[in-house]
Motif scaffolding. Structure first.
Motif, PDB file in Angstrom:
ATOM      1  N   PRO A 278      10.295   9.097  -1.315  1.00 60.37           N
ATOM      2  CA  PRO A 278       9.374   9.511  -0.289  1.00 60.37           C
ATOM      3  C   PRO A 278       7.878   9.727  -0.835  1.00 60.37           C
ATOM      4  O   PRO A 278       7.566  10.767  -1.515  1.00 60.37           O
ATOM      5  CB  PRO A 278       9.993  10.644   0.383  1.00 60.37           C
ATOM      6  CG  PRO A 278      11.170  10.807  -0.183  1.00 60.37           C
ATOM      7  CD  PRO A 278      11.197   9.950  -1.604  1.00 60.37           C
ATOM      8  N   ASN A 279       6.845   8.943  -0.510  1.00 61.30           N
ATOM      9  CA  ASN A 279       5.619   9.099  -1.026  1.00 61.30           C
ATOM     10  C   ASN A 279       4.635   9.513   0.021  1.00 61.30           C
ATOM     11  O   ASN A 279       4.767   9.179   1.116  1.00 61.30           O
ATOM     12  CB  ASN A 279       5.174   7.685  -1.831  1.00 61.30           C
ATOM     13  CG  ASN A 279       4.014   7.869  -2.599  1.00 61.30           C
ATOM     14  OD1 ASN A 279       3.573   9.076  -3.183  1.00 61.30           O
ATOM     15  ND2 ASN A 279       3.232   6.862  -2.688  1.00 61.30           N
ATOM     16  N   LYS A 280       3.445   9.889  -0.622  1.00 62.90           N
ATOM     17  CA  LYS A 280       2.269  10.284   0.296  1.00 62.90           C
ATOM     18  C   LYS A 280       2.910  11.356   1.341  1.00 62.90           C
ATOM     19  O   LYS A 280       2.591  11.341   2.718  1.00 62.90           O
ATOM     20  CB  LYS A 280       1.593   9.111   0.820  1.00 62.90           C
ATOM     21  CG  LYS A 280       1.084   8.141  -0.077  1.00 62.90           C
ATOM     22  CD  LYS A 280       0.464   6.956   0.370  1.00 62.90           C
ATOM     23  CE  LYS A 280       0.101   5.964  -0.702  1.00 62.90           C
ATOM     24  NZ  LYS A 280      -0.783   4.929   0.085  1.00 62.90           N
ATOM     25  N   PHE A 281       3.607  12.311   1.131  1.00 64.56           N
ATOM     26  CA  PHE A 281       4.200  13.144   2.081  1.00 64.56           C
ATOM     27  C   PHE A 281       3.445  14.304   2.397  1.00 64.56           C
ATOM     28  O   PHE A 281       2.510  14.860   1.339  1.00 64.56           O
ATOM     29  CB  PHE A 281       5.546  13.800   1.511  1.00 64.56           C
ATOM     30  CG  PHE A 281       6.377  14.697   2.410  1.00 64.56           C
ATOM     31  CD1 PHE A 281       6.883  14.095   3.555  1.00 64.56           C
ATOM     32  CD2 PHE A 281       6.196  16.021   1.980  1.00 64.56           C
ATOM     33  CE1 PHE A 281       7.656  15.036   4.355  1.00 64.56           C
ATOM     34  CE2 PHE A 281       6.939  17.004   2.897  1.00 64.56           C
ATOM     35  CZ  PHE A 281       7.655  16.422   3.985  1.00 64.56           C
ATOM     36  N   ASN A 282       3.299  14.594   3.541  1.00 59.14           N
ATOM     37  CA  ASN A 282       2.499  15.947   3.860  1.00 59.14           C
ATOM     38  C   ASN A 282       3.364  16.641   4.696  1.00 59.14           C
ATOM     39  O   ASN A 282       3.638  16.517   5.829  1.00 59.14           O
ATOM     40  CB  ASN A 282       1.251  15.501   4.819  1.00 59.14           C
ATOM     41  CG  ASN A 282       0.322  16.824   4.965  1.00 59.14           C
ATOM     42  OD1 ASN A 282       0.728  17.921   5.039  1.00 59.14           O
ATOM     43  ND2 ASN A 282      -1.154  16.362   5.028  1.00 59.14           N
ATOM     44  N   SER A 283       3.909  18.141   4.176  1.00 60.45           N
ATOM     45  CA  SER A 283       4.728  18.955   4.853  1.00 60.45           C
ATOM     46  C   SER A 283       4.238  19.550   6.155  1.00 60.45           C
ATOM     47  O   SER A 283       4.906  19.982   6.704  1.00 60.45           O
ATOM     48  CB  SER A 283       5.232  20.087   3.880  1.00 60.45           C
ATOM     49  OG  SER A 283       4.134  20.706   3.202  1.00 60.45           O
TER      50      SER A 283
ATOM     51  N   HIS B  90       5.773  13.408   9.411  1.00 61.47           N
ATOM     52  CA  HIS B  90       6.508  13.177   8.165  1.00 61.47           C
ATOM     53  C   HIS B  90       7.971  13.870   8.018  1.00 61.47           C
ATOM     54  O   HIS B  90       8.716  13.163   7.437  1.00 61.47           O
ATOM     55  CB  HIS B  90       5.270  13.626   7.262  1.00 61.47           C
ATOM     56  CG  HIS B  90       4.414  12.861   7.020  1.00 61.47           C
ATOM     57  ND1 HIS B  90       3.492  12.970   5.823  1.00 61.47           N
ATOM     58  CD2 HIS B  90       3.745  12.105   7.734  1.00 61.47           C
ATOM     59  CE1 HIS B  90       2.603  12.056   5.991  1.00 61.47           C
ATOM     60  NE2 HIS B  90       2.611  11.487   7.217  1.00 61.47           N
ATOM     61  N   LYS B  91       8.043  15.265   8.483  1.00 56.90           N
ATOM     62  CA  LYS B  91       9.138  15.691   8.260  1.00 56.90           C
ATOM     63  C   LYS B  91      10.316  14.961   9.235  1.00 56.90           C
ATOM     64  O   LYS B  91      11.374  14.809   8.485  1.00 56.90           O
ATOM     65  CB  LYS B  91       9.072  17.145   9.119  1.00 56.90           C
ATOM     66  CG  LYS B  91       8.461  17.915   8.388  1.00 56.90           C
ATOM     67  CD  LYS B  91       8.218  19.486   8.901  1.00 56.90           C
ATOM     68  CE  LYS B  91       7.436  20.378   7.999  1.00 56.90           C
ATOM     69  NZ  LYS B  91       7.453  21.773   8.745  1.00 56.90           N
ATOM     70  N   ASP B  92      10.071  14.326  10.229  1.00 62.57           N
ATOM     71  CA  ASP B  92      10.829  13.380  11.152  1.00 62.57           C
ATOM     72  C   ASP B  92      11.360  12.333  10.108  1.00 62.57           C
ATOM     73  O   ASP B  92      12.578  12.020  10.210  1.00 62.57           O
ATOM     74  CB  ASP B  92      10.377  13.130  12.558  1.00 62.57           C
ATOM     75  CG  ASP B  92      10.226  14.188  13.232  1.00 62.57           C
ATOM     76  OD1 ASP B  92      10.943  15.109  13.149  1.00 62.57           O
ATOM     77  OD2 ASP B  92       9.381  14.117  14.343  1.00 62.57           O
TER      78      ASP B  92
ATOM     79  N   MET C  60       5.313   8.134   4.693  1.00 64.47           N
ATOM     80  CA  MET C  60       6.027   8.228   5.903  1.00 64.47           C
ATOM     81  C   MET C  60       5.882   7.928   7.105  1.00 64.47           C
ATOM     82  O   MET C  60       4.863   8.376   7.963  1.00 64.47           O
ATOM     83  CB  MET C  60       5.733   9.834   5.877  1.00 64.47           C
ATOM     84  CG  MET C  60       6.350  10.743   4.644  1.00 64.47           C
ATOM     85  SD  MET C  60       8.170  10.646   4.669  1.00 64.47           S
ATOM     86  CE  MET C  60       8.361   9.339   3.487  1.00 64.47           C
ATOM     87  N   GLY C  61       6.175   6.390   7.142  1.00 67.85           N
ATOM     88  CA  GLY C  61       5.867   5.733   8.491  1.00 67.85           C
ATOM     89  C   GLY C  61       7.113   4.807   8.863  1.00 67.85           C
ATOM     90  O   GLY C  61       7.773   4.568   7.967  1.00 67.85           O
ATOM     91  N   GLY C  62       7.059   4.464  10.073  1.00 72.25           N
ATOM     92  CA  GLY C  62       8.262   3.771  10.544  1.00 72.25           C
ATOM     93  C   GLY C  62       8.309   2.198   9.638  1.00 72.25           C
ATOM     94  O   GLY C  62       9.490   1.613   9.582  1.00 72.25           O
ATOM     95  N   LEU C  63       6.888   1.650   9.706  1.00 71.74           N
ATOM     96  CA  LEU C  63       7.002   0.157   9.136  1.00 71.74           C
ATOM     97  C   LEU C  63       7.477   0.083   7.711  1.00 71.74           C
ATOM     98  O   LEU C  63       8.119  -0.628   7.159  1.00 71.74           O
ATOM     99  CB  LEU C  63       5.518  -0.223   9.198  1.00 71.74           C
ATOM    100  CG  LEU C  63       5.426  -1.733   8.840  1.00 71.74           C
ATOM    101  CD1 LEU C  63       6.129  -2.740   9.808  1.00 71.74           C
ATOM    102  CD2 LEU C  63       3.823  -2.023   8.911  1.00 71.74           C
TER     103      LEU C  63
ATOM    104  N   GLY D 161       0.933  -1.187   0.116  1.00 69.65           N
ATOM    105  CA  GLY D 161      -0.039   0.052   0.039  1.00 69.65           C
ATOM    106  C   GLY D 161       0.772   1.173  -0.081  1.00 69.65           C
ATOM    107  O   GLY D 161       0.268   2.395   0.113  1.00 69.65           O
ATOM    108  N   VAL D 162       2.301   1.300  -0.298  1.00 67.70           N
ATOM    109  CA  VAL D 162       3.031   2.216  -0.152  1.00 67.70           C
ATOM    110  C   VAL D 162       2.884   3.218  -1.740  1.00 67.70           C
ATOM    111  O   VAL D 162       3.440   4.296  -1.715  1.00 67.70           O
ATOM    112  CB  VAL D 162       4.425   1.978   0.186  1.00 67.70           C
ATOM    113  CG1 VAL D 162       4.476   1.388   1.410  1.00 67.70           C
ATOM    114  CG2 VAL D 162       4.940   1.112  -0.895  1.00 67.70           C
ATOM    115  N   GLY D 163       2.398   2.492  -2.745  1.00 65.72           N
ATOM    116  CA  GLY D 163       2.452   3.286  -4.106  1.00 65.72           C
ATOM    117  C   GLY D 163       3.216   2.584  -5.020  1.00 65.72           C
ATOM    118  O   GLY D 163       3.398   3.385  -6.039  1.00 65.72           O
ATOM    119  N   LYS D 164       3.672   1.579  -4.828  1.00 71.86           N
ATOM    120  CA  LYS D 164       4.808   0.661  -5.832  1.00 71.86           C
ATOM    121  C   LYS D 164       3.781   0.633  -7.230  1.00 71.86           C
ATOM    122  O   LYS D 164       4.607   1.029  -8.160  1.00 71.86           O
ATOM    123  CB  LYS D 164       4.935  -0.501  -5.543  1.00 71.86           C
ATOM    124  CG  LYS D 164       5.785  -0.757  -4.092  1.00 71.86           C
ATOM    125  CD  LYS D 164       6.312  -2.026  -3.762  1.00 71.86           C
ATOM    126  CE  LYS D 164       5.164  -3.045  -3.789  1.00 71.86           C
ATOM    127  NZ  LYS D 164       4.454  -2.774  -2.526  1.00 71.86           N
TER     128      LYS D 164
END
Length: 289
Positions: A217-222, A227-229, A177-180, A40-43
């Motif tokens: 880096p996909n599905k980023f929200n500034s 997400h910045k971290d 933008m997630g740890g997993l 589900g990350v956008g591949k």
């Protein structure tokens, strides 16, 4: 008059950029493997846009579906019966590709090795039988027939994902933008490197090279500090990091309709198109370096 001059300059700059991409691709004949251990990350969305973009430049593109999502996307959410044509599972056989490769009628310059319902069975076969290296060897000859090969791999650490990463020259690791998801990037790199080292060590004379790793880096929200971290964590990795793709609804619509984002005419789509083209230009121009 000034606006007209700007338009011509912009067109000229774009043409020069596209010429450089075409030259780089035709010289390198790269294989891009899109992957992440997390789903589900956008591949699939990235895979499709890679293929559409390169095909729009007149390049002959082979898309290989080790999952099933690209196939379902191209055929309106079904997996068709294309038994008279070669399929992705053929790459895991001793014989390799023996049937003609399907040319997509609605997607010019794109050919497809589709997935099929039985493909998950490949993951149940023991890695010790060497199945993960079959695609690597079969694809070498196909590089003479196509300008570029793009592979969409499933999530997880099964044979299909590993085979795609072993076969590619450039591993495109798409992450949310997630740890997993970011952990999946690190796992994919370390497992692939270790597997290649083991293959070379146990097979004298074999010199399988490691792919170049590219992270999107996909599905980023500034606006989200988290997400910045996570983006800061990605920047600390020793990888080729592309510009970010923001989290936009247009990408979901694009995946549902099998239409690239630059074909939609609204402000959100134009922003999405600009972002994804920046990422694709970054990836494809990097092939020449």
């Amino acid at each position: 008059m000034v606006q007209s001059v700007k338009s011509k300059k912009s067109l000229s700059s774009a043409s020069l950029l596209h010429k450089k991409i075409v030259e780089a691709i035709r010289t390198a004949r790269p294989i891009f493997g899109n992957s992440n251990d997390k789903g589900g990350v956008g591949k699939t969305t990235v895979t499709a846009h890679e293929a559409w973009y390169l095909a729009s430049l007149g390049l002959k593109v082979l898309v290989i579906d080790f999952d099933k999502h690209i196939t379902k996307m191209f055929f309106e959410n079904v997996i068709p019966d294309l038994s008279e044509f070669a399929r992705a599972c053929d790459l895991f056989s001793d014989e390799g590709i023996t049937k003609p490769i399907y040319e997509m009628p609605n997607h010019p310059n794109i050919w497809l090795l589709p997935a099929e319902h039985e493909m998950k069975g490949i993951d149940s076969r023991p890695m010790s039988d060497g199945i993960v290296v079959y695609p690597y060897f079969h694809l070498q000859s196909l590089r003479d027939d196509f300008d570029v090969i793009v592979i969409d791999t499933p999530p997880g650490e099964g044979n299909r994902q590993q085979a795609g990463l072993l076969a590619c020259t450039h591993a495109v690791l798409v992450t949310e933008m997630g740890g997993l998801s970011i952990g999946g990037v690190g796992d994919a790199i370390s497992i692939t490197n270790e597997l290649i080292d083991n293959i070379n060590a146990n097979n004298p004379g074999q010199n399988m090279t490691k792919p170049s790793y590219i992270v999107i880096p996909n599905k980023f929200n500034s606006r989200r500090s988290r997400h910045k971290d996570y983006l800061a964590q990605l920047k600390q990795l020793d990888v080729n990091l592309t510009p970010c793709i923001n989290d936009r609804e247009t990408f979901g619509i694009s995946t549902d309709t099998a239409i690239p984002v630059w074909k939609f005419d609204d402000d959100n789509a134009r922003l999405a198109a600009k972002e994804v083209k920046n990422v694709l230009n970054h990836i494809f121009l990097g092939v020449a370096q």
